[in-house]
Write a protein that holds these residues in place. Structure first.
Motif, PDB file in Angstrom:
ATOM      1  N   ARG A  87       2.086   3.678  -8.838  1.00  0.00           N
ATOM      2  CA  ARG A  87       1.266   2.861  -9.736  1.00  0.00           C
ATOM      3  C   ARG A  87       1.394   1.362  -9.464  1.00  0.00           C
ATOM      4  O   ARG A  87       0.515   0.590  -9.825  1.00  0.00           O
ATOM      5  CB  ARG A  87       1.634   3.159 -11.182  1.00  0.00           C
ATOM      6  N   LYS A  88       2.466   0.950  -8.819  1.00  0.00           N
ATOM      7  CA  LYS A  88       2.654  -0.476  -8.508  1.00  0.00           C
ATOM      8  C   LYS A  88       1.932  -0.909  -7.238  1.00  0.00           C
ATOM      9  O   LYS A  88       1.811  -2.106  -6.970  1.00  0.00           O
ATOM     10  CB  LYS A  88       4.144  -0.780  -8.386  1.00  0.00           C
TER      11      LYS A  88
ATOM     12  N   LEU B 186      -5.809  14.436  -7.980  1.00  0.00           N
ATOM     13  CA  LEU B 186      -4.673  14.402  -8.903  1.00  0.00           C
ATOM     14  C   LEU B 186      -4.099  12.990  -8.996  1.00  0.00           C
ATOM     15  O   LEU B 186      -3.877  12.475 -10.100  1.00  0.00           O
ATOM     16  CB  LEU B 186      -3.596  15.374  -8.430  1.00  0.00           C
ATOM     17  N   VAL B 187      -3.882  12.365  -7.864  1.00  0.00           N
ATOM     18  CA  VAL B 187      -3.328  11.008  -7.865  1.00  0.00           C
ATOM     19  C   VAL B 187      -4.282  10.037  -8.555  1.00  0.00           C
ATOM     20  O   VAL B 187      -3.859   9.213  -9.376  1.00  0.00           O
ATOM     21  CB  VAL B 187      -3.031  10.549  -6.428  1.00  0.00           C
ATOM     22  N   SER B 188      -5.554  10.120  -8.241  1.00  0.00           N
ATOM     23  CA  SER B 188      -6.526   9.205  -8.828  1.00  0.00           C
ATOM     24  C   SER B 188      -6.556   9.300 -10.351  1.00  0.00           C
ATOM     25  O   SER B 188      -6.766   8.297 -11.034  1.00  0.00           O
ATOM     26  CB  SER B 188      -7.919   9.492  -8.269  1.00  0.00           C
ATOM     27  N   GLY B 189      -6.333  10.502 -10.877  1.00  0.00           N
ATOM     28  CA  GLY B 189      -6.336  10.676 -12.323  1.00  0.00           C
ATOM     29  C   GLY B 189      -5.116  10.091 -13.013  1.00  0.00           C
ATOM     30  O   GLY B 189      -5.084  10.000 -14.249  1.00  0.00           O
ATOM     31  N   LEU B 190      -4.128   9.651 -12.228  1.00  0.00           N
ATOM     32  CA  LEU B 190      -2.881   9.144 -12.801  1.00  0.00           C
ATOM     33  C   LEU B 190      -2.688   7.647 -12.613  1.00  0.00           C
ATOM     34  O   LEU B 190      -1.702   7.092 -13.100  1.00  0.00           O
ATOM     35  CB  LEU B 190      -1.687   9.869 -12.163  1.00  0.00           C
ATOM     36  N   VAL B 191      -3.608   6.993 -11.908  1.00  0.00           N
ATOM     37  CA  VAL B 191      -3.413   5.583 -11.578  1.00  0.00           C
ATOM     38  C   VAL B 191      -4.672   4.776 -11.891  1.00  0.00           C
ATOM     39  O   VAL B 191      -5.744   5.333 -12.123  1.00  0.00           O
ATOM     40  CB  VAL B 191      -3.066   5.415 -10.077  1.00  0.00           C
ATOM     41  N   ASN B 192      -4.529   3.444 -11.881  1.00  0.00           N
ATOM     42  CA  ASN B 192      -5.692   2.558 -12.063  1.00  0.00           C
ATOM     43  C   ASN B 192      -5.950   1.747 -10.808  1.00  0.00           C
ATOM     44  O   ASN B 192      -6.426   0.611 -10.867  1.00  0.00           O
ATOM     45  CB  ASN B 192      -5.478   1.638 -13.270  1.00  0.00           C
TER      46      ASN B 192
ATOM     47  N   VAL C 230       0.857  -1.185   0.000  1.00  0.00           N
ATOM     48  CA  VAL C 230       0.000   0.000   0.000  1.00  0.00           C
ATOM     49  C   VAL C 230       0.887   1.226   0.000  1.00  0.00           C
ATOM     50  O   VAL C 230       1.826   1.330   0.810  1.00  0.00           O
ATOM     51  CB  VAL C 230      -0.920   0.013   1.238  1.00  0.00           C
ATOM     52  N   ALA C 231       0.626   2.161  -0.880  1.00  0.00           N
ATOM     53  CA  ALA C 231       1.358   3.432  -0.895  1.00  0.00           C
ATOM     54  C   ALA C 231       0.597   4.455  -0.052  1.00  0.00           C
ATOM     55  O   ALA C 231      -0.621   4.586  -0.182  1.00  0.00           O
ATOM     56  CB  ALA C 231       1.518   3.943  -2.324  1.00  0.00           C
TER      57      ALA C 231
END
Length: 220
Positions: free
Chosen positions: A143-144, A161-167, A94-95
């Motif tokens: 992202r990992k 912002l973070v949510s828009g960059l990851v899945n 978990v990040a």
């Protein structure tokens, strides 16, 4: 006395079946409790082979408990003490991100809970939107992760912002850091609730415990 899945102490009813239902023992919110009450609850949990997590625990109360329960460990930044007999090692990690250094105490509460519940944690602190280039330096690590916890005060923009960059799912934690119009975290809370990026869930203001617990459930 233990009856119907809980133990009666008079001032508290300890849920001894919580682990069966939720995968982890009942946590103890220590604010407003006396050190003697916390000690009795902790001892009863240990007697029933339960793990112990004590949240919002001041250093003076911890010092009192440590003399009587030497196995307790303490995260001073988080104000959280714990003893876990057999931590479960979960796959992945978990990040946990913070917008600023002032958000670290809330983030550390999430980290302490995550580690107590068997999660590996990657801490990435002080990467808020005022210097977005800092975030981009860590994006491959973020992202990992299986789950991402984002802790932010002020306007709370980092979660979107973070949510828009990851899945990956993002758990947003508003903090009470900020100036007058932040209204002790209300501005960040409302900003996160109004995120235009799908995949963000929000916990209460300064609730690092709730974020860590929920992230662990997802990671599991």
């Amino acid at each position: 006395m233990r009856s119907k899945g809980f133990c009666e102490l008079g001032f508290a009813k300890i849920d001894l079946d919580r682990e069966c239902r939720r995968g982890f023992s009942e946590a103890v919110y220590c604010a407003g409790k006396t050190k003697e009450q916390i000690l009795q609850i902790s001892r009863k949990l240990l007697q029933n082979k339960q793990d112990v997590i004590l949240t919002k625990l001041g250093k003076n109360k911890f010092d009192y408990l440590k003399k009587r329960l030497p196995r307790l460990k303490y995260n001073a930044d988080a104000g959280l003490a714990f003893f876990v007999s057999k931590p479960k090692a979960l796959k992945g990690y978990v990040a946990v991100l913070t917008a600023g250094t002032s958000d670290i105490p809330v983030a550390e509460e999430a980290v302490a809970v995550l580690e107590a519940m068997g999660n590996a944690v990657d801490k990435i602190y002080d990467v808020g939107v005022a210097g977005v280039h800092r975030l981009s330096s860590f994006i491959s690590r973020i992202r990992k992760a299986n789950v991402i916890v984002v802790v932010a005060g002020m306007e709370g923009a980092l979660a979107s912002l973070v949510s828009g960059l990851v899945n990956r799912p993002v758990i947003a934690v508003p903090t009470s850091c900020g100036y007058g119009a932040s209204f002790k975290g209300l501005a960040a809370l409302l900003g996160m609730l109004n995120s235009c990026s799908a995949g963000v869930v929000v916990v209460n203001i300064d609730n690092g415990f709730g974020a860590g617990y929920f992230a662990s459930l997802i990671n599991r």
